[in-house]
Motif scaffolding. Structure first.
Motif, short mmCIF file in Angstrom:
data_model
loop_
_atom_site.label_atom_id
_atom_site.label_comp_id
_atom_site.label_asym_id
_atom_site.label_seq_id
_atom_site.Cartn_x
_atom_site.Cartn_y
_atom_site.Cartn_z
N ALA A 77 0.85 -1.19 0.00
CA ALA A 77 0.00 0.00 0.00
C ALA A 77 0.89 1.24 0.00
O ALA A 77 2.01 1.21 0.49
CB ALA A 77 -0.90 0.01 1.23
N ASN A 100 2.07 -4.55 -9.17
CA ASN A 100 0.80 -4.01 -9.64
C ASN A 100 -0.05 -5.07 -10.34
O ASN A 100 -0.53 -4.87 -11.45
CB ASN A 100 1.05 -2.82 -10.56
N LEU A 102 -2.93 -6.52 -8.92
CA LEU A 102 -4.30 -6.11 -8.64
C LEU A 102 -4.23 -4.75 -7.99
O LEU A 102 -3.65 -4.59 -6.93
CB LEU A 102 -4.99 -7.11 -7.71
N ASN A 103 -4.80 -3.76 -8.65
CA ASN A 103 -4.72 -2.39 -8.17
C ASN A 103 -6.06 -1.99 -7.58
O ASN A 103 -7.08 -2.04 -8.26
CB ASN A 103 -4.35 -1.47 -9.34
N LEU A 104 -6.05 -1.59 -6.32
CA LEU A 104 -7.26 -1.13 -5.65
C LEU A 104 -7.04 0.32 -5.26
O LEU A 104 -6.24 0.62 -4.38
CB LEU A 104 -7.53 -1.98 -4.40
N CYS A 105 -7.72 1.21 -5.94
CA CYS A 105 -7.58 2.64 -5.68
C CYS A 105 -8.80 3.11 -4.90
O CYS A 105 -9.93 3.00 -5.39
CB CYS A 105 -7.45 3.40 -7.00
N ILE A 106 -8.58 3.58 -3.69
CA ILE A 106 -9.67 4.06 -2.85
C ILE A 106 -9.74 5.57 -2.99
O ILE A 106 -8.78 6.27 -2.66
CB ILE A 106 -9.46 3.65 -1.38
#
Length: 152
Positions: A77, A100, A102-106
């Protein structure tokens, strides 16, 4: 210091090293998962060692010569702009592409104000103490201009 925590060290490697050496976090996480927070802040040296772990599936303790095979899932993160850090040369592009998967953009809180009541309820529940949140306090939080810290 970070390298000794991640990869471990052998006895006598440095002043204050534990007798018998010490397993690092990667070795301890073998056949499991390791979470690396603030990945955008690690040095290029540690980045290269991390890349080797991801590519080869092995580590070598600091001061040691023995290769230790590991099987670890890595989750990272950051709040940094890694693409910008790649452009300025402070983050390795090959490491970025290895991480990169799996990219999780919050999105920032300012873009998801509807989550604020849920977050307040969650924090109160986790505290174990019942607290009544007055409507004006909730409205204040809903109207507050939450700062974006991305890239800082």
């Amino acid at each position: 210091m970070l390298e000794s925590e991640l990869f471990g060290y052998e006895e006598g490697t440095f002043t204050g090293a534990q007798k018998g050496g010490k397993k690092g976090l990667f070795e301890l996480a073998d056949n499991g998962t390791i979470f690396l927070d603030e990945i955008g802040d690690i040095s290029l040296t540690v980045q290269s060692h991390l890349l080797r772990v991801l590519q080869e599936g092995e580590i070598r303790r600091i001061g040691g010569g023995r290769i230790i095979p590991i099987n670890v899932r890595v989750i990272t993160a950051t709040n940094k702009d890694l693409q910008g850090k790649i452009r300025d040369g402070s983050f390795r592009s090959d490491l970025f592409y290895r991480l990169n998967v799996l990219n999780l953009c919050i999105p920032p809180l300012i873009e998801r104000r509807g989550d604020i009541p849920l977050l307040i309820k969650h924090i109160i529940t986790k505290s174990g103490k019942w607290v009544k949140v007055e409507q004006d306090v909730l409205e204040y939080f809903m109207q507050y201009e939450w700062p974006e810290i991305y890239g800082n």
